[in-house]
Design a protein around this motif. Structure first.
Motif, mmCIF file in Angstrom:
data_model
loop_
_atom_site.group_PDB
_atom_site.id
_atom_site.type_symbol
_atom_site.label_atom_id
_atom_site.label_comp_id
_atom_site.label_asym_id
_atom_site.label_seq_id
_atom_site.Cartn_x
_atom_site.Cartn_y
_atom_site.Cartn_z
ATOM 1 N N LEU A 162 0.824 -1.210 0.000
ATOM 2 C CA LEU A 162 0.000 0.000 0.000
ATOM 3 C C LEU A 162 0.859 1.261 0.000
ATOM 4 O O LEU A 162 0.572 2.230 -0.707
ATOM 5 C CB LEU A 162 -0.930 -0.003 1.214
ATOM 6 C CG LEU A 162 -1.993 -1.107 1.261
ATOM 7 C CD1 LEU A 162 -2.848 -0.970 2.519
ATOM 8 C CD2 LEU A 162 -2.871 -1.075 0.018
ATOM 9 N N GLY A 163 1.898 1.246 0.807
ATOM 10 C CA GLY A 163 2.744 2.433 0.909
ATOM 11 C C GLY A 163 3.518 2.741 -0.358
ATOM 12 O O GLY A 163 3.612 3.900 -0.777
ATOM 13 N N MET A 164 4.050 1.702 -0.999
ATOM 14 C CA MET A 164 4.884 1.914 -2.183
ATOM 15 C C MET A 164 4.064 2.107 -3.451
ATOM 16 O O MET A 164 4.617 2.508 -4.481
ATOM 17 C CB MET A 164 5.841 0.738 -2.361
ATOM 18 C CG MET A 164 6.806 0.541 -1.207
ATOM 19 S SD MET A 164 7.844 1.989 -0.878
ATOM 20 C CE MET A 164 8.953 1.923 -2.278
ATOM 21 N N SER A 165 2.770 1.825 -3.403
ATOM 22 C CA SER A 165 1.935 1.966 -4.605
ATOM 23 C C SER A 165 1.113 3.250 -4.609
ATOM 24 O O SER A 165 0.223 3.413 -5.440
ATOM 25 C CB SER A 165 0.993 0.761 -4.738
ATOM 26 O OG SER A 165 0.102 0.688 -3.629
ATOM 27 N N THR A 166 1.404 4.169 -3.711
ATOM 28 C CA THR A 166 0.696 5.447 -3.710
ATOM 29 C C THR A 166 1.098 6.261 -4.945
ATOM 30 O O THR A 166 2.174 6.056 -5.521
ATOM 31 C CB THR A 166 1.020 6.249 -2.449
ATOM 32 O OG1 THR A 166 2.436 6.468 -2.384
ATOM 33 C CG2 THR A 166 0.557 5.512 -1.199
ATOM 34 N N ALA A 167 0.242 7.176 -5.349
ATOM 35 C CA ALA A 167 0.497 7.982 -6.549
ATOM 36 C C ALA A 167 1.823 8.747 -6.477
ATOM 37 O O ALA A 167 2.587 8.744 -7.451
ATOM 38 C CB ALA A 167 -0.664 8.946 -6.786
#
Length: 204
Positions: free
Chosen positions: A166-171
């Motif tokens: 979740l953290g690394m896939s943020t915009a």
């Protein structure tokens, strides 16, 4: 309860130390999609579950009786990490042209398989679960406590890799990656090759 807290603390240390598993899920989140990263993380958790289950069944005794088995796992793991590194380097060369690249889709099954193979082929997981984890539990631990320890391992693994995905896939993170994709892919590929080389070169 103290034993479960000790197991949780030891496993958290192993989880958060950067390694092939974290690198794979992070790179998948950046270069592919959040969904692909979650499935890659699920694959890693399945691998961790396999190692933990084998540890509870006595994998340490198996490695002691057949030391060559651990050697096979180490070589296979090293070669697989070298392969992943080569794939990342090839991707950096193919996608290094000018322009605005977009994340490349990755199938759920492929992402799951990548996570599972990355963890299963990592002999460090075998060492942790076959020695540290088994030693902490002991041979005379009750089945209920073993089951609770297994649940702790799985739950912590799920929580950690969901957080990474979740953290690394943020915009903002993906936009940063897209602006520096070539260099980041090469850095990740070099790290994978380094992990693989260290495994192949290690004597233990």
């Amino acid at each position: 309860m103290q034993l479960l807290l000790l197991i949780a603390a030891l496993h958290l240390v192993v989880l958060v130390i950067p390694g092939p598993d974290v690198l794979l899920v992070s790179q998948t989140a950046l270069a592919r999609s959040r969904r692909a990263a979650l499935f890659a993380g699920l694959g890693v958790v399945l691998g961790i579950s396999c190692w933990a289950g084998l540890a509870l069944l006595g994998i340490n005794a198996l490695f002691t009786a057949f030391p060559w088995l651990h050697g096979i796992i180490k070589v296979a793991g090293g070669l697989y990490l070298l392969y992943l590194g080569a794939v990342l380097w090839r991707s950096s060369l193919r996608n290094g042209e000018a322009g605005a690249p977009v994340p490349v889709p990755m199938g759920d099954l492929r992402a799951l398989r990548a996570g599972l193979l990355t963890n299963i082929s990592n002999p460090k997981a075998a060492v942790f679960f076959g020695s540290v984890f088994s030693s902490v539990l002991g041979a005379h631990t009750s089945p209920g406590l073993k089951l609770a320890a297994f649940a702790v391992i799985v739950c912590l693994s799920v929580a950690w890799f969901v957080l990474v995905a979740l953290g690394m896939s943020t915009a903002p993170m993906q936009n940063l990656y897209l602006r520096a994709r070539r260099g980041l892919d090469r850095a990740a590929g070099t790290l994978m090759v380094g992990f693989g080389g260290l495994l192949l070169a290690s004597r233990e």
